[in-house]
Design an enzyme around this catalytic site. Sequence first.
Site, PDB file in Angstrom:
ATOM      1  N   GLU A 188      30.326  90.563  56.505  1.00 53.19           N
ATOM      2  CA  GLU A 188      29.076  91.247  56.842  1.00 53.19           C
ATOM      3  C   GLU A 188      29.256  92.511  57.677  1.00 53.19           C
ATOM      4  OE1 GLU A 188      26.501  88.236  58.501  1.00 53.19           O
ATOM      5  OE2 GLU A 188      26.237  87.287  56.562  1.00 53.19           O
ATOM      6  N   GLU A 295      28.834  82.541  48.510  1.00 46.61           N
ATOM      7  CA  GLU A 295      28.034  81.653  49.370  1.00 46.61           C
ATOM      8  C   GLU A 295      26.676  81.343  48.734  1.00 46.61           C
ATOM      9  OE1 GLU A 295      27.972  82.962  53.468  1.00 46.61           O
ATOM     10  OE2 GLU A 295      29.989  83.779  53.350  1.00 46.61           O
TER      11      GLU A 295
HETATM   12  C1  XIL Z   1      27.194  79.590  58.709  1.00 45.07           C
HETATM   13  C2  XIL Z   1      27.640  78.154  58.806  1.00 45.07           C
HETATM   14  O1  XIL Z   1      27.414  77.466  57.604  1.00 45.07           O
HETATM   15  C3  XIL Z   1      26.923  77.483  59.948  1.00 45.07           C
HETATM   16  O2  XIL Z   1      27.416  76.171  60.141  1.00 45.07           O
HETATM   17  C4  XIL Z   1      27.103  78.287  61.240  1.00 45.07           C
HETATM   18  O3  XIL Z   1      26.319  77.736  62.260  1.00 45.07           O
HETATM   19  C5  XIL Z   1      26.742  79.738  61.025  1.00 45.07           C
HETATM   20  O4  XIL Z   1      27.415  80.258  59.920  1.00 45.07           O
HETATM   21  N1  XIL Z   1      26.917  83.868  56.073  1.00 45.07           N
HETATM   22  C6  XIL Z   1      28.243  83.592  56.299  1.00 45.07           C
HETATM   23  C7  XIL Z   1      28.633  82.246  56.733  1.00 45.07           C
HETATM   24  O5  XIL Z   1      29.105  84.416  56.018  1.00 45.07           O
HETATM   25  O6  XIL Z   1      29.769  82.257  57.552  1.00 45.07           O
HETATM   26  C8  XIL Z   1      27.492  81.559  57.441  1.00 45.07           C
HETATM   27  O7  XIL Z   1      27.890  80.228  57.713  1.00 45.07           O
HETATM   28  C9  XIL Z   1      26.243  81.584  56.602  1.00 45.07           C
HETATM   29  C10 XIL Z   1      25.800  83.014  56.384  1.00 45.07           C
END
Ligand code: XIL
Length: 395
Positions: A188, A295
């Site tokens: 990000e 994701e």
């Molecule tokens: C999230 C995790 O799933 C959670 O457990 C944590 O509290 C926060 O992060 N984008 C991403 C991931 O790149 O790393 C994030 O994961 C979700 C959004």
Amino acid sequence: MKVKGFVGGVRKGAKFVGAVLVLAAVVGAAYAFWPRHYPRAYLASTAALQSDGTLAPLARAIGFHIGAAVDITELREFEATAQRDFNSMTPCDALKWGNLLVGGKLGQYDFRQGDELVNLARSKQVRIRGHTLLWGRFPGAGHPSDLKEVVNAAKQPKAKLEQLMTEHIRAVLEHFRGRIDQWDVVNEPMHLWKPLWDDNVFYRTLGPDFVAMAFRTAHAADPSLHLVLNEQFGGYDNERAEKFFEIVQEFVRKGVPIHGIGLQSHTLTSVPELAPLKAYVRRLESLGLFVEITELDARVRLFADSPDPYRAQGEYFRAVSSICLEEPACTGLTVWGISDRYTWMSKFAPFKWMQPLDPLLFDLSMRRKPAYYGVAEALRSARATRHGDANHDRR
Ligand code: XIL
């Protein structure tokens, strides 16, 4: 007298409009957040009882990676689905810088949780996506909670951050050498919704160069690694996506060792149009990069207009998977969790108030949802087009 009466009237009118607005906001919020229930028609369908045609064999047959993000809380679900449904795994949190440190602060590393997940995946011949070497957004999770403080207190903040970043990247890649060969190097880099860089400790201290620096360091540490820049998009035909593309294009032009782009694909506030996604994947491919959907998840309430929201959600998963599978550059697709019981959204406002979330492939009781069958269908129809494709093993 007349003027007074007029002012009084305006005041009264303004009060009335204010009250109406407050009422509309309350009703709107109640509508948006009120828990709902949708029919789980899929429970009655014969497809739910089917036990053949699991995802991973379909993916393996075409050299594709179908993955799930796994947290230590979901080990049981991972054990049940590894190699049956998933031939790739991304640790959700365990490999983030802040989470690898004792107390979340700069100093000592504790790799135990990361090792447990990584070794479990490897024991099941499941590929691992490393997530993530640098993430500026969340002090304490994405990066050490004291990073900003330590950098700002240094005589030369730039040099200090560069040193800390470099040491971190080297330490992690050294620790997982030979066990993880694809890494999200930076997560990000962009502002959440504006076509701008994310204003975090890395960007503020080092400017956009921090990204190139991180990729160069990772590549030098192990030139065999497949290095990915990972970003979330709500849509692919807007200024923000364009800005990201320009950034990537510039890196490629400069010879920064960036090999792939991760499109997170969380579906949070609206369902994006998919034709622009396809075009975007193609444009990234034209830069010589591979792409992974890293994701994917989609809140079921986004499909509330359909008479069967779970089915509409399934159709969405099929469509996204098909786009990836139809493009040779798209080498894998990961969903962000296994069962709806453990979705990350249930920890995050405002989504946690928008129940049901149910954004994944398996429901609360680990029953396969239409979303599961959507991915299976896309994999099945990709078999004909993908088979024998020399491109598919690039990462
Ligand atoms: C999230 C995790 O799933 C959670 O457990 C944590 O509290 C926060 O992060 N984008 C991403 C991931 O790149 O790393 C994030 O994961 C979700 C959004």
